[in-house]
Design an enzyme around this catalytic site. Structure first.
Site, PDB file in Angstrom:
ATOM      1  N   SER A 162       0.759   7.021   6.418  1.00  0.00           N
ATOM      2  CA  SER A 162       2.031   6.405   6.786  1.00  0.00           C
ATOM      3  C   SER A 162       2.482   6.872   8.169  1.00  0.00           C
ATOM      4  CB  SER A 162       3.077   6.705   5.713  1.00  0.00           C
ATOM      5  OG  SER A 162       4.197   5.862   5.846  1.00  0.00           O
ATOM      6  N   ASP A 173       0.809  -3.015  -0.493  1.00  0.00           N
ATOM      7  CA  ASP A 173       1.610  -2.352   0.542  1.00  0.00           C
ATOM      8  C   ASP A 173       2.035  -3.386   1.573  1.00  0.00           C
ATOM      9  OD1 ASP A 173       2.736  -0.668   2.407  1.00  0.00           O
ATOM     10  OD2 ASP A 173       0.905   0.477   2.806  1.00  0.00           O
ATOM     11  N   HIS A 226       1.767   1.475  -1.472  1.00  0.00           N
ATOM     12  CA  HIS A 226       1.765   2.408  -0.343  1.00  0.00           C
ATOM     13  C   HIS A 226       1.630   3.855  -0.819  1.00  0.00           C
ATOM     14  CE1 HIS A 226       2.636   3.544   3.789  1.00  0.00           C
ATOM     15  NE2 HIS A 226       3.584   4.363   3.380  1.00  0.00           N
TER      16      HIS A 226
END
Length: 329
Positions: free
Chosen positions: A168, A267, A299
């Site tokens: 991320s 995601d 995610h």
């Protein structure tokens, strides 16, 4: 600074991550636990913390060694410099989510790992996280001649095989460091970033692509995130957050030889990862790009259940990426 008092008036909140009070106190709501560095019972991986990476700051790194390196003599392994996620706002290397993940990854991949804690928004808006992460990487590189301050890196790190990775926001950091690594004096001679692994990277942009427009609530949320963490450059097409924007530096300038992009089917950031991979592959960059999509997952799913089949498969893919040259196996 963390806070638990509800007596002060809330200036704004960005759930589920945290709240900011009018008196300036920031209250983080998730991933606030802390596990001490130790030898992990399940994996045998040892860890320790090193502070003072940047004097008078909270920046620190957590080092990890596979269990057999504590007793072996000067065995050299690839170096993994890892940047945690959390929208730039939350988490640390010592929170259980990342400490447990790095233990498992180091045991599987047999690498020397350096997990970096950078200062976080909103108290420390971007680009501070990039600057702190660069300082940590340069601190790691200072051990290249075997005379740095930490014996684990002096004795066991192979600086011809350095990898940057993160999930991320951490993947965003890894990309931006690799793109900057061609600059003069970025890293000393003899330190080579061989590859970067971008796990569910946080990239974004002002215009919706792919399926993003079908998830209005998530899109609105992400539209608001970048100006919060980077108020000095809130444009969602800034090259830091949109590496394929029209005025972004060419991805051909990535200073590494291979890139692995990992995305997850459910995601909202998936299409950004695919676009990054596609543009990189056509950019003239001379390295090898790979992509892996995990079906049925959201995610950063792997951080919540390290032993599920998809998380295990992802970790094996990462281990293979770090050890492709084979002499370490």
């Amino acid at each position: 600074m963390e806070a638990s008092s509800n007596m002060e008036e809330v200036l704004y909140e960005f759930l589920p991550y945290g709240r900011v009070y009018k008196n300036g106190i920031v209250e983080r709501l998730i991933d606030t636990d802390s596990i001490p560095a130790l030898t992990d019972i399940e994996t045998g991986v040892s860890s320790k913390d090193v502070s003072n990476i940047i004097p008078d700051s909270e920046v620190y790194v957590r080092l990890y060694l596979p269990n057999d390196l504590i007793v072996s003599a000067a065995k050299k392994l690839p170096v993994l410099v890892y940047f945690h996620g959390g929208a730039f706002i939350i988490a640390t290397p010592s929170c259980s989510k990342y400490h447990n993940y790095l233990n498992a990854l180091v045991a599987e991949a047999q690498v020397v790992a350096v997990s970096v804690h950078y200062r976080r928004p909103p108290e420390h808006p971007l680009p501070i996280a990039y600057e702190d992460s660069l300082a940590a990487l340069q601190w790691v590189a200072s051990h290249q001649n075997g005379n740095g301050p930490e014996a684990w890196l002096n004795d066991h790190a192979d600086f011809d095989h350095v990898f940057l990775a993160g999930d991320s926001a951490g993947a965003n950091i890894a990309h931006n460091l690799a793109l900057s690594a061609g600059n003069v004096d970025f890293l000393p001679p003899g330190v080579n970033i061989l590859g970067i692994a971008l796990i569910h990277p946080y990239f974004w942009g002002s215009e919706a692509i792919g399926s993003e427009s079908l998830e209005k609530e998530k899109k609105d949320y992400l539209d608001k995130l970048w100006p919060l963490v980077c108020p000095s450059d809130p444009d969602r097409d800034h090259p830091w957050i949109n590496p394929v924007a029209e005025d972004a530096p060419s991805l051909a300038g990535l200073n590494c030889k291979r890139v692995l992009v990992c995305v997850a089917e459910k995601d909202i950031l998936k299409d950004r990862g695919w676009l990054y991979y596609q543009i990189l592959s056509k950019s003239g960059w001379l390295g090898v790009a790979e992509i892996q999509e995990t079906e049925g997952e959201a995610h950063c799913f792997h951080l919540s259940d390290l032993k599920c089949e998809n998380a295990t498969n992802l970790m094996r893919r990462l281990a293979g990426f770090f050890n492709r040259d084979k002499p370490y196996l």
